[in-house]
Design a protein around this motif. Structure first.
Motif, short mmCIF file in Angstrom:
data_model
loop_
_atom_site.label_atom_id
_atom_site.label_comp_id
_atom_site.label_asym_id
_atom_site.label_seq_id
_atom_site.Cartn_x
_atom_site.Cartn_y
_atom_site.Cartn_z
N ASN A 123 -10.03 -2.12 -12.04
CA ASN A 123 -8.58 -3.19 -11.02
C ASN A 123 -9.18 -4.11 -11.45
O ASN A 123 -9.95 -4.48 -11.42
N GLY A 124 -8.12 -4.60 -11.40
CA GLY A 124 -8.12 -6.57 -11.49
C GLY A 124 -8.18 -6.77 -12.81
O GLY A 124 -8.10 -7.63 -13.21
N TYR A 277 -5.86 -6.88 -7.79
CA TYR A 277 -6.92 -8.01 -7.62
C TYR A 277 -8.24 -7.79 -7.56
O TYR A 277 -9.39 -8.03 -7.43
N GLY A 278 -8.13 -5.47 -7.96
CA GLY A 278 -9.37 -5.88 -8.13
C GLY A 278 -10.24 -5.79 -6.35
O GLY A 278 -10.94 -5.90 -6.34
N ILE A 279 -9.02 -5.19 -5.26
CA ILE A 279 -9.71 -5.42 -4.13
C ILE A 279 -8.97 -4.39 -3.61
O ILE A 279 -8.70 -2.57 -4.06
N HIS A 280 -9.28 -4.19 -1.87
CA HIS A 280 -9.72 -2.49 -1.68
C HIS A 280 -9.11 -2.95 0.20
O HIS A 280 -9.86 -4.00 0.83
N PHE A 281 -7.41 -2.41 0.05
CA PHE A 281 -7.03 -2.04 1.81
C PHE A 281 -7.74 -1.43 2.70
O PHE A 281 -7.50 0.28 1.90
N ALA A 282 -7.85 -1.27 4.06
CA ALA A 282 -7.73 -0.22 5.07
C ALA A 282 -6.99 -0.80 5.61
O ALA A 282 -6.57 -1.69 6.36
#
Length: 338
Positions: A123-124, A277-282
């Motif tokens: 990712n990203g 973007y290599g991020i994580h959503f909660a």
């Protein structure tokens, strides 16, 4: 009773509850030809029930596995050993590779004696690969791509889990086939985009130039013929195709750092942003993520700018907090759940 025993044995192996002697015995048992059907069922159950996040480090591990496969002296042994070694490797790669990806490779690898290579894009990131025939493949984040080091004489087959944009070199004698879950996309020379992530029910093919045929693998004589600027979406659950006219180039904007969403749910948009973007959503349970939005993100837009756009198109009813690579989304005016 036998199946329960096998299930329990694999679970103990995965949770490090076996002694070193017991682990060696189980590894030998996995590689031999006894109780094959029961082991198949147990391994598939483990893979199906194991959430995992693939990492870049999986590539050398799988390539090492393929190297061992190629050491076999004849094709019959090679095919059988390939299947068993990949099952064996899958147990120890579970934290690294999604269950579906390993199962896909194992299922198709046994039908080929070509020297296969594996590429995983974290990712990203976005990678570009040039294939043996001159075809260029751009791979999006969170994508696993399996392809031969050199294509055979009759066809050019590759395997995709994720998203890729193909610029296929023309070769009238060898059709180019992308295997994506239960679907196949066949072309001679063209440019198109395929989206087939493990968590998605739908497989989407968007054609930019040329012509392609999209069909179910078990029904190659049927399917959909596509023209430029057409998009075919296939539901694995309902087993049906839908076709629409689109601006095909927009759906390939990820290849240059941009993103385009056309009436997509917040859930799907967030999944795409995680890959880009290599991020994580909660997402807080009180926030509805099934609402649909249409938006275009310019190349190399910062994630902060993207979040600002999301808040605006949601009618300023959404807020967020960022902690490094974790972003929590929640209804405006309500404290985020922990």
């Amino acid at each position: 009773m036998k199946q329960n025993r096998i299930d329990q044995l694999l679970q103990r192996l995965l949770t490090n509850k076996l002694t070193s002697h017991q682990r060696d015995a189980v590894r030998y048992w996995l590689a031999n030809s006894e109780e094959t059907d029961e082991k198949d069922a147990a391994l598939k159950q483990v893979w199906d029930n194991t959430p995992s996040t693939p990492k870049k480090s999986v590539e050398p591990s799988l390539l090492d596995t393929y190297a061992k496969i190629e050491q076999a002296e004849n094709n019959v042994v090679k095919i059988t050993l390939a299947k068993r070694l990949l099952r064996y490797a899958a147990i120890f790669l579970l934290p690294l590779v999604s269950a579906f990806s390993v199962w896909m490779i194992m299922d198709h690898r046994q039908s080929s004696t070509l020297d296969m290579l594996t590429c995983y894009v974290p990712n990203g990131e976005r990678w570009t690969i040039n294939l043996d025939d001159g075809t260029t493949v751009q791979l999006n984040g969170g994508t696993l791509f399996v392809y031969p080091k050199a294509f055979g004489k009759q066809e050019r087959s590759v395997y995709l889990v994720g998203e890729a944009n193909f610029s296929v070199a023309n070769d009238a004698q060898r059709p180019f086939i992308v295997q994506a879950k239960s679907l196949a996309v066949q072309v001679l020379g063209t440019k198109f985009n395929v989206t087939s992530y493990p968590s998605d029910d739908r497989i989407t093919v968007t054609l930019e130039t040329g012509a392609v045929k999209v069909y179910e693998k078990n029904n190659p004589h049927s399917g959909q013929l596509m023209r430029p600027n057409e998009q075919v979406s296939y539901s694995q659950k309902d087993k049906n195709f839908t076709k629409a006219t689109v601006d095909a180039a927009s759906f390939a904007s990820w290849t240059t750092g941009g993103l385009f969403f056309d009436h997509q749910t917040l859930h799907d948009i967030l999944a795409a942003l995680e890959r880009s973007y290599g991020i994580h959503f909660a997402v807080d349970p009180t926030l509805k993520d099934t609402d649909q939005y249409t938006l275009r993100i310019k190349p190399n837009e910062s994630i902060e700018d993207v979040l600002h756009i999301l808040v605006q198109i949601a009618g300023n009813q959404m807020s967020y907090k960022r902690d490094g690579q974790l972003i929590r989304l929640y209804q405006k005016g309500k404290e985020v759940s922990q």
